[in-house]
Write a protein that holds these residues in place. Structure first.
Motif, mmCIF file in Angstrom:
data_model
loop_
_atom_site.group_PDB
_atom_site.id
_atom_site.type_symbol
_atom_site.label_atom_id
_atom_site.label_comp_id
_atom_site.label_asym_id
_atom_site.label_seq_id
_atom_site.Cartn_x
_atom_site.Cartn_y
_atom_site.Cartn_z
ATOM 1 N N UNK A 267 -1.322 12.830 1.740
ATOM 2 C CA UNK A 267 -1.633 11.533 2.605
ATOM 3 C C UNK A 267 -2.633 10.661 2.280
ATOM 4 N N UNK A 268 -3.860 11.346 2.030
ATOM 5 C CA UNK A 268 -5.202 10.581 1.571
ATOM 6 C C UNK A 268 -4.860 9.924 0.402
ATOM 7 N N UNK A 269 -4.250 10.589 -0.715
ATOM 8 C CA UNK A 269 -3.942 9.794 -2.030
ATOM 9 C C UNK A 269 -2.894 8.747 -1.795
ATOM 10 N N UNK A 270 -1.833 8.734 -0.793
ATOM 11 C CA UNK A 270 -1.133 7.524 -0.594
ATOM 12 C C UNK A 270 -1.798 6.448 0.194
ATOM 13 N N UNK A 271 -2.516 6.950 1.201
ATOM 14 C CA UNK A 271 -3.206 5.982 1.966
ATOM 15 C C UNK A 271 -4.227 4.993 1.426
ATOM 16 N N UNK A 272 -4.880 5.960 0.634
ATOM 17 C CA UNK A 272 -6.244 5.138 0.007
ATOM 18 C C UNK A 272 -6.036 4.653 -1.215
ATOM 19 N N UNK A 273 -5.099 5.150 -2.079
ATOM 20 C CA UNK A 273 -4.845 4.725 -3.553
ATOM 21 C C UNK A 273 -3.572 3.964 -3.813
ATOM 22 N N UNK A 274 -2.277 4.915 -3.290
ATOM 23 C CA UNK A 274 -1.295 4.214 -3.951
ATOM 24 C C UNK A 274 -0.644 2.978 -3.250
ATOM 25 N N UNK A 275 -0.924 3.137 -1.744
ATOM 26 C CA UNK A 275 -0.722 1.979 -0.675
ATOM 27 C C UNK A 275 -1.411 0.944 -1.201
ATOM 28 N N UNK A 276 -2.921 0.768 -1.525
ATOM 29 C CA UNK A 276 -3.363 -0.352 -2.051
ATOM 30 C C UNK A 276 -3.044 -0.833 -3.137
ATOM 31 N N UNK A 277 -2.701 -0.028 -4.247
ATOM 32 C CA UNK A 277 -2.169 -0.385 -5.508
ATOM 33 C C UNK A 277 -0.976 -1.002 -5.314
ATOM 34 N N UNK A 278 -0.025 -0.466 -4.680
ATOM 35 C CA UNK A 278 1.335 -0.922 -4.338
ATOM 36 C C UNK A 278 1.148 -2.405 -3.983
ATOM 37 N N UNK A 279 0.485 -2.442 -2.862
ATOM 38 C CA UNK A 279 0.324 -4.013 -2.090
ATOM 39 C C UNK A 279 -0.234 -4.958 -3.209
ATOM 40 N N UNK A 280 -1.073 -4.298 -3.907
ATOM 41 C CA UNK A 280 -1.707 -5.472 -4.841
ATOM 42 C C UNK A 280 -0.880 -6.043 -5.936
ATOM 43 N N UNK A 281 -0.054 -4.926 -6.475
ATOM 44 C CA UNK A 281 0.901 -5.344 -7.387
ATOM 45 C C UNK A 281 1.971 -6.504 -6.866
ATOM 46 N N UNK A 282 2.372 -6.235 -5.524
ATOM 47 C CA UNK A 282 3.446 -6.634 -5.007
ATOM 48 C C UNK A 282 3.117 -8.238 -4.947
ATOM 49 N N UNK A 283 1.695 -8.586 -4.768
ATOM 50 C CA UNK A 283 1.183 -9.920 -4.671
ATOM 51 C C UNK A 283 1.419 -10.583 -6.030
ATOM 52 N N UNK A 284 1.081 -9.899 -7.097
ATOM 53 C CA UNK A 284 1.198 -10.651 -8.551
ATOM 54 C C UNK A 284 2.664 -10.655 -9.208
ATOM 55 N N UNK A 285 3.279 -9.437 -8.696
ATOM 56 C CA UNK A 285 4.808 -9.276 -9.652
ATOM 57 C C UNK A 285 5.878 -9.938 -8.667
#
Length: 630
Positions: free
Chosen positions: A362-380
């Motif tokens: 949960x920590x990996x998803x919440x603080x790493x993958x969730x933020x990476x996914x959100x950032x990529x979805x803005x640009x792609x």
């Protein structure tokens, strides 16, 4: 003095009036049934007066409040209502004692509240639709209920059977709906709803006024919230897997009822209850914790070919305690998407409703993958491309670990001829063979476990992503290539029959992922087959075929976004392995390095030294036993 004359017309008038009065009395005379009911009521009142010490509780849930054959304002009907409901008969005599509903809404949510029971009987999310383009109804057609049960004047009353009086008002841009269950104009039980613009959460209060002399306040009232979750996705079995009951208790802990035909549990000091229906959730929150709460979850999908309307039935029961003779609970309702960003924004620990995994996952998803996914979805421009780019970045980040894993496999491959010689030499002495093999590994600077450790290091990442993609609300109804919804399966062929465990369709992404996994297993099979020769190791050839088959069958109903990730991940893994093999590692150099390591004196660590001593002692004992036998 003038003598009065007899007025014949007046006589006729009196006769007509008398006739009309007699006819009216006849028409309004009570029927034998009414006389019998009146006698029964008088007899009951007489018995109660004679035996005041006997208290009999009457459950009104099974008694109809109104008799369709009588008017509410009829005196006998009022007597009947008073006998059934006591002081709450007043509520049944009001014009609001009907099944009418009152609507409150904003730009994202529409709620309909019924006079009967005072609770929400329809909840519609305006901006979302089901897989077959039907509006998202969290509540509709009697699939949910809210009931408050309490004792009043020796009766057990249920609010779901009683009639509330609605009052709709405005406070700024907020809509306020007051639902009052009255015993008089100044005494009532109130459900108060307040809906703000653009919000999925609304304020909800349960309070009483002037009822301390009517309700038995020495015992808490019992509230029950029930909901049958409607199916909203193409695969009812897949949606049901992520449909569950979740609650927060004891100041921040959270728990849930897992999968199963029927699950029950209890908790203390509960602060919210969530009925999660995969991508949509109904939540009841309270400022005053419920002291003791009982939960029930019933699985309604026994056969996914037949059970296609509902997924699960949820029931929660909890007490509402009286303070100074009155109820005063401040709560909230949430009817909306299971979107991490929205739920986390309320700062009520509601992000735990989104199943991102426990502990480090949960920590990996919440603080790493969730933020990476959100950032990529803005640009792609497309979420399918977001998944591909995200997978590439993760695999590049893990490539050093994969390099170490492949280097270890390459060393084992170079040592394979020597290991085979040791196997032949000590084929009748397993202990000696193991001892010499460990010496060889130690001198060469290789270890079969060295390839396992990098693989184990990647497991938290793989499992975290396995939890992340099915929970990513942003993927819902977003298409990519032939998949029209990355949160559901990507059917390319609809079968005219149903295959157990597989379904009635063929999804393409799981097929591609299975092929990629099979190729990867073939590439790594050489070392695996060598390891399989050692006693106690599993049949690696069987595993080589089992893994792709598992992906092919069980992922056929999974989200296509998850299958896309596994396919891209395996393709990148194969590419990295080929690049390392042909452009980075040289088996001749590895062999030369191993030969150099053999010549160098190898200092054993404490563990290796201890293991060598134990094996030598075991070998000596074995030799002594053999001598004694001779």
């Amino acid at each position: 003095m003038e003598e009065k004359k007899f007025d014949f017309n007046s006589l006729i008038g009196f006769v007509l009036i008398a006739g009309i009065l007699i006819w009216m009395l006849y028409q309004n005379a009570p029927t034998p049934e009414e006389l019998e009911e009146k006698a029964r009521i008088e007899n009951l009142e007489k018995q109660n007066a004679e035996k005041p010490q006997e208290v009999k509780t009457i459950d009104t849930s099974a008694i109809p409040i109104q008799d369709s054959g009588l008017e509410v304002n009829d005196s006998l009907q009022l007597e009947k209502l008073k006998n059934q409901l006591g002081s709450f008969a007043y509520a049944a005599s009001l014009p609001s004692a009907t099944d009418a509903v009152t609507t409150i809404e904003n730009d994202v949510l529409e709620l309909k509240v019924s006079n009967k029971g005072g609770y929400i009987v329809e909840a519609t999310l305006k901006n979302y639709k089901t897989y077959d383009s039907i509006p998202i109804y969290l509540i509709k057609d009697g699939n949910a209920s809210l009931n408050l049960q309490f004792q009043a004047e020796n009766r057990l009353l249920n609010t779901k059977d009683l009639y509330f009086e609605p009052t709709l008002s405005q406070s700024g841009n907020n809509q306020i709906l007051s639902m009052k269950l009255k015993t008089s104009e100044t005494s009532y039980l109130e459900y108060r709803y307040e809906l703000k613009p653009g919000e999925y959460m609304l304020d909800f209060a349960v309070q009483t006024k002037g009822l301390s002399s009517v309700i038995n306040t020495s015992e808490p009232a019992q509230m029950e919230w029930q909901l049958k979750a409607y199916r909203k996705a193409k695969s009812v079995s897949y949606e049901n897997r992520y449909t569950e009951l979740i609650w927060e208790y004891e100041g921040g802990k959270d728990d849930y009822l897992g999968q199963g035909k029927s699950k029950e549990d209890e908790a203390k000091d509960v602060t919210y209850i969530a009925y999660k229906q995969h991508f949509f959730t109904s939540i009841l929150l309270t400022d005053t914790p419920f002291k003791s709460t009982r939960f029930l979850s019933e699985n309604l999908v026994e056969d996914e070919e037949i059970d296609t309307v509902y997924t699960k039935n949820f029931v929660t029961k909890f007490p509402l305690e009286f303070k100074t003779g009155e109820l005063a609970y401040t709560m909230n309702w949430y009817y909306g998407p299971t979107d991490f960003k929205i739920l986390d924004g309320y700062d009520r620990n509601l992000d735990e409703v989104v199943p991102l995994g426990w502990g480090i996952f949960g920590w990996i998803n919440k603080y790493l993958f969730m933020k990476l996914f959100t950032w990529l979805s803005v640009w792609l421009p497309n979420y399918g491309i977001v998944i591909i780019v995200m997978t590439i970045l993760i695999k590049i980040a893990l490539s050093p670990v994969q390099y170490k894993q492949y280097l270890s496999q390459a060393k084992m491959k170079v040592l394979k001829p020597e290991i085979e010689e040791l196997t032949k030499k000590y084929k009748d002495n397993a202990m000696k063979k193991q001892q010499e093999t460990m010496k060889l590994y130690s001198k060469a600077g290789a270890s079969p476990m060295a390839g396992c450790l990098p693989a184990l290091m990647q497991l938290p990442v793989f499992y975290a992503l396995f939890m992340f993609f099915p929970s990513a609300f942003q993927l819902r109804q977003k298409g990519f290539l032939w998949a029209d919804d990355l949160s559901s399966y990507d059917s390319v062929i609809d079968l005219p029959f149903y295959i157990p465990f597989y379904g009635d369709h063929v999804s393409l992404f799981p097929i591609l992922a299975s092929i990629a996994i099979f190729i990867y297993m073939m590439m790594t099979m050489g070392q695996s087959m060598q390891m399989q020769q050692q006693p106690g190791m599993p049949n690696m050839k069987f595993i080589m075929y089992l893994s792709p088959l598992f992906m092919l069958v069980f992922f056929n109903n999974f989200a296509s976004g998850l299958s896309l990730y596994y396919f891209i991940s395996q393709v990148i893994t194969i590419g990295i392995m080929l690049f390392i093999k042909y452009f980075i590692l040289d088996e001749e150099k590895i062999l030369a390095r191993i030969e150099e390591n053999k010549k160098k004196p190898k200092k054993q660590n404490r563990f290796q030294k201890k293991m060598s001593e134990m094996m030598e002692q075991a070998e000596q004992q074995k030799q002594l036993q053999q001598k004694k036998k001779k």
